[in-house]
Write a protein that holds these residues in place. Structure first.
Motif, PDB file in Angstrom:
ATOM      1  N   LYS A 191      -0.735 -15.874  -4.130  1.00  0.00           N
ATOM      2  CA  LYS A 191      -2.015 -15.703  -4.819  1.00  0.00           C
ATOM      3  C   LYS A 191      -2.113 -14.345  -5.496  1.00  0.00           C
ATOM      4  N   LYS A 192      -1.393 -13.372  -4.938  1.00  0.00           N
ATOM      5  CA  LYS A 192      -1.404 -12.073  -5.603  1.00  0.00           C
ATOM      6  C   LYS A 192      -0.026 -11.425  -5.540  1.00  0.00           C
ATOM      7  N   ILE A 193       0.235 -10.602  -6.519  1.00  0.00           N
ATOM      8  CA  ILE A 193       1.406  -9.729  -6.520  1.00  0.00           C
ATOM      9  C   ILE A 193       0.924  -8.392  -5.976  1.00  0.00           C
ATOM     10  N   VAL A 194       1.440  -8.011  -4.833  1.00  0.00           N
ATOM     11  CA  VAL A 194       1.012  -6.783  -4.179  1.00  0.00           C
ATOM     12  C   VAL A 194       1.777  -5.603  -4.772  1.00  0.00           C
ATOM     13  N   ILE A 195       1.036  -4.646  -5.317  1.00  0.00           N
ATOM     14  CA  ILE A 195       1.674  -3.512  -5.998  1.00  0.00           C
ATOM     15  C   ILE A 195       1.469  -2.198  -5.241  1.00  0.00           C
ATOM     16  N   GLY A 196       0.995  -2.284  -4.022  1.00  0.00           N
ATOM     17  CA  GLY A 196       0.816  -1.083  -3.225  1.00  0.00           C
ATOM     18  C   GLY A 196       0.266  -1.433  -1.869  1.00  0.00           C
ATOM     19  N   ASN A 197       0.258  -0.461  -0.988  1.00  0.00           N
ATOM     20  CA  ASN A 197      -0.366  -0.691   0.313  1.00  0.00           C
ATOM     21  C   ASN A 197      -1.171   0.528   0.753  1.00  0.00           C
ATOM     22  N   ARG A 198      -2.284   0.220   1.436  1.00  0.00           N
ATOM     23  CA  ARG A 198      -2.980   1.312   2.092  1.00  0.00           C
ATOM     24  C   ARG A 198      -2.014   2.002   3.052  1.00  0.00           C
ATOM     25  N   GLY A 199      -2.254   3.253   3.266  1.00  0.00           N
ATOM     26  CA  GLY A 199      -1.431   3.971   4.230  1.00  0.00           C
ATOM     27  C   GLY A 199      -1.939   3.767   5.645  1.00  0.00           C
ATOM     28  N   TYR A 317       2.739   8.513  10.331  1.00  0.00           N
ATOM     29  CA  TYR A 317       1.865   8.566   9.159  1.00  0.00           C
ATOM     30  C   TYR A 317       2.598   7.904   8.007  1.00  0.00           C
ATOM     31  N   VAL A 318       1.990   6.896   7.422  1.00  0.00           N
ATOM     32  CA  VAL A 318       2.526   6.218   6.243  1.00  0.00           C
ATOM     33  C   VAL A 318       1.594   6.520   5.077  1.00  0.00           C
ATOM     34  N   PRO A 319       2.076   7.132   4.015  1.00  0.00           N
ATOM     35  CA  PRO A 319       1.191   7.481   2.908  1.00  0.00           C
ATOM     36  C   PRO A 319       0.746   6.250   2.133  1.00  0.00           C
ATOM     37  N   PRO A 320      -0.474   6.255   1.607  1.00  0.00           N
ATOM     38  CA  PRO A 320      -0.876   5.192   0.684  1.00  0.00           C
ATOM     39  C   PRO A 320       0.006   5.258  -0.560  1.00  0.00           C
ATOM     40  N   THR A 321       0.507   4.113  -1.007  1.00  0.00           N
ATOM     41  CA  THR A 321       1.402   4.094  -2.162  1.00  0.00           C
ATOM     42  C   THR A 321       1.050   2.931  -3.076  1.00  0.00           C
ATOM     43  N   PHE A 322       1.320   3.105  -4.349  1.00  0.00           N
ATOM     44  CA  PHE A 322       1.129   2.008  -5.297  1.00  0.00           C
ATOM     45  C   PHE A 322       1.902   2.303  -6.565  1.00  0.00           C
ATOM     46  N   ILE A 323       2.123   1.244  -7.347  1.00  0.00           N
ATOM     47  CA  ILE A 323       2.760   1.382  -8.651  1.00  0.00           C
ATOM     48  C   ILE A 323       1.787   0.902  -9.722  1.00  0.00           C
ATOM     49  N   LYS A 324       2.116   1.150 -10.966  1.00  0.00           N
ATOM     50  CA  LYS A 324       1.242   0.748 -12.061  1.00  0.00           C
ATOM     51  C   LYS A 324       1.317  -0.765 -12.297  1.00  0.00           C
ATOM     52  N   PRO A 325       0.192  -1.388 -12.608  1.00  0.00           N
ATOM     53  CA  PRO A 325       0.204  -2.832 -12.878  1.00  0.00           C
ATOM     54  C   PRO A 325       1.079  -3.236 -14.060  1.00  0.00           C
ATOM     55  N   ILE A 347      -3.263  -9.083  -9.386  1.00  0.00           N
ATOM     56  CA  ILE A 347      -2.395  -7.920  -9.150  1.00  0.00           C
ATOM     57  C   ILE A 347      -3.244  -6.842  -8.489  1.00  0.00           C
ATOM     58  N   GLU A 348      -2.911  -6.525  -7.231  1.00  0.00           N
ATOM     59  CA  GLU A 348      -3.659  -5.495  -6.520  1.00  0.00           C
ATOM     60  C   GLU A 348      -2.883  -5.039  -5.288  1.00  0.00           C
ATOM     61  N   GLY A 349      -3.440  -4.069  -4.581  1.00  0.00           N
ATOM     62  CA  GLY A 349      -2.805  -3.559  -3.384  1.00  0.00           C
ATOM     63  C   GLY A 349      -3.150  -4.366  -2.152  1.00  0.00           C
ATOM     64  N   SER A 350      -2.469  -4.036  -1.061  1.00  0.00           N
ATOM     65  CA  SER A 350      -2.643  -4.746   0.202  1.00  0.00           C
ATOM     66  C   SER A 350      -3.269  -3.828   1.239  1.00  0.00           C
ATOM     67  N   GLY A 351      -4.011  -4.439   2.160  1.00  0.00           N
ATOM     68  CA  GLY A 351      -4.610  -3.659   3.237  1.00  0.00           C
ATOM     69  C   GLY A 351      -3.608  -3.222   4.280  1.00  0.00           C
ATOM     70  N   ALA A 352      -2.578  -4.032   4.499  1.00  0.00           N
ATOM     71  CA  ALA A 352      -1.533  -3.708   5.467  1.00  0.00           C
ATOM     72  C   ALA A 352      -0.323  -3.148   4.732  1.00  0.00           C
ATOM     73  N   TRP A 353       0.506  -2.400   5.452  1.00  0.00           N
ATOM     74  CA  TRP A 353       1.704  -1.878   4.814  1.00  0.00           C
ATOM     75  C   TRP A 353       2.927  -2.662   5.246  1.00  0.00           C
ATOM     76  N   SER A 354       3.948  -2.579   4.418  1.00  0.00           N
ATOM     77  CA  SER A 354       5.250  -3.180   4.699  1.00  0.00           C
ATOM     78  C   SER A 354       6.305  -2.135   4.353  1.00  0.00           C
ATOM     79  N   ASP A 355       7.554  -2.554   4.303  1.00  0.00           N
ATOM     80  CA  ASP A 355       8.626  -1.606   3.941  1.00  0.00           C
ATOM     81  C   ASP A 355       8.543  -1.135   2.494  1.00  0.00           C
ATOM     82  N   MET A 356       7.645  -1.720   1.693  1.00  0.00           N
ATOM     83  CA  MET A 356       7.599  -1.362   0.278  1.00  0.00           C
ATOM     84  C   MET A 356       7.303   0.122   0.061  1.00  0.00           C
ATOM     85  N   TRP A 357       6.545   0.733   0.957  1.00  0.00           N
ATOM     86  CA  TRP A 357       6.180   2.140   0.742  1.00  0.00           C
ATOM     87  C   TRP A 357       7.409   3.044   0.694  1.00  0.00           C
ATOM     88  N   MET A 358       8.449   2.678   1.448  1.00  0.00           N
ATOM     89  CA  MET A 358       9.657   3.505   1.453  1.00  0.00           C
ATOM     90  C   MET A 358      10.398   3.423   0.121  1.00  0.00           C
TER      91      MET A 358
END
Length: 409
Positions: A191-199, A317-325, A347-358
């Motif tokens: 339903k969405k393309i996740v382009i970031g995650n909350r930290g 600590y995992v920093p909040p991260t995102f990329i441009k849409p 296209i939006e960010g996610s509330g949970a984090w995954s390995d994408m932040w790395m």
């Protein structure tokens, strides 16, 4: 749609029964990660994912590829395969471990049973379905390797579920130089393309009291003893009062900074002894602008006023991260998802984090996009079989577009 893409879709359709059969084998092969409760105790010698890794390795060999094990130890290897030619590199990354099964399953969580177009089992949705899609995407692309102006790296990694920051999985591979120009992680959902995650900030607080036998006069007269659990109650109540900024961020619409404390609490040694020690764990989800130092300052500001003897220890600590849409990988994936699904994902960010932040921290534009279903991290988890095949097609077409054509600077 051009002829090459139509042929790729045809190849995926030809293999769909084989793919679902393989997905069933993945689900029937346990890889439940016992370290979800104690991430820092994760053991590199514990073969949590080894059977799944061997299954994937053998399947890649069977379809004509030459995979390799790359890991912290022979017991917990990641599985790697590069495919294609020199040029840009697109990474497909996914974790082989699952959470532990929760109570209340109506079917065997390791059955891989199919009912009404749904494949049930622990990890079916999160995310063994995506792992099967990676393999059968590449199988379909084998005939069209000459169309690729670049290469694909398949990464099947260990130890993601406990903390999304393990030194054994994605981080290990990044440090070994397995990098690319973009990455897709098959976390569930079309339903969405996740382009970031909350930290996130995870921590533990230890509170210290004084032990004494509950039958002694000194306790009865309040001359000795201090109940560490009651002291922890003061800490818990104080932390509920912390207020964090509520300014909304455009990549995370409607999401907030959220502190949850406690999530785990332990204290006491015997029923007839005043507890002298209590430990509790907390979790905070944070939007851009909130730092580790800011959170710790807020916590200490509250607790230092209580007169409680405590110790605050950060866990991660995992920093909040995102990329441009408008990143090429986002737009290419969106267009191909729209073609296959007949609808456009948000296209939006996610509330949970995954390995994408790395990946993002390394400057690699990364998205989450995977199969549809329900029950991830809960009972009766399932993946929609049609979605598994659709997502395989979307991955393949996205790889072709990302690697076949020159991208604008």
């Amino acid at each position: 749609m051009d002829e090459i893409k139509l042929k790729i879709i045809e190849e995926i359709e030809k293999s769909k029964d084989e793919q679902i059969d393989f997905l069933q084998k993945l689900v029937k092969t346990p890889s439940a990660n016992p370290y979800v409760k104690n991430p820092l105790e994760s053991n590199p010698e514990d073969p949590v994912e080894l059977q799944v890794a061997e299954l994937i390795y053998n399947k890649l060999e069977e379809i004509g590829l030459s995979p390799k094990f790359e890991g912290i130890s022979p017991s917990r290897p990641n599985v790697i395969r590069k495919f294609g030619r020199k040029g840009r590199t697109l990474i497909f990354n996914g974790h082989m471990d699952t959470v532990l099964p929760t109570p209340g399953w109506e079917v065997d969580p390791f059955s891989g049973i199919i009912k009404d177009g749904k494949l049930y089992g622990l990890g079916a949705l999160d995310m063994k379905s995506a792992l099967s899609s990676y393999i059968f995407m590449v199988k379909a692309l084998l005939r069209f390797e000459s169309e690729l102006n670049g290469k694909i790296i398949l990464q099947f990694v260990v130890d993601e579920e406990p903390i999304g920051a393990s030194p054994f999985g994605t981080r290990y591979l990044l440090e070994k130089g397995y990098v690319g120009d973009a990455a897709i992680i098959g976390e569930p959902g079309t339903k969405k393309i996740v382009i970031g995650n909350r930290g996130g900030y995870r921590f533990k607080i230890e509170v210290f009291g004084e032990a004494v036998h509950t039958g002694l006069r000194e306790w009865e007269e309040k001359k000795k003893g201090l109940n560490a659990i009651l002291e922890m109650v003061k800490v818990i109540n104080a932390l509920q009062e912390i207020e964090f900024p509520i300014e909304e961020h455009p990549i995370f619409p409607g999401r907030k900074n959220v502190l949850t404390f406690p999530t785990i609490i332990e204290g006491g040694k015997a029923i007839n002894v005043v507890p002298d020690y209590c430990i509790a764990f907390g979790d905070m989800r944070i939007l851009p602008g909130i730092t580790k130092e800011y959170i710790e300052g807020k916590i200490k500001e509250k607790l230092d006023k209580l007169g409680v003897k405590y110790k605050l220890t950060p866990i991660i600590y995992v920093p909040p991260t995102f990329i441009k849409p408008d990143e090429p990988i986002v737009q290419i994936l969106k267009n191909n998802a729209k073609t296959i699904l007949k609808r456009e994902p948000i296209i939006e960010g996610s509330g949970a984090w995954s390995d994408m932040w790395m990946f993002i921290e390394k400057g690699i534009p990364t998205v989450n996009f995977g199969c549809d279903g329900e029950g991830a991290h809960s009972k009766n988890e399932y993946v929609d079989i049609k979605s598994v095949i659709d997502v395989t097609k979307i991955y393949a077409l996205t790889a072709i577009d990302f690697l076949r054509f020159e991208l604008s600077p």
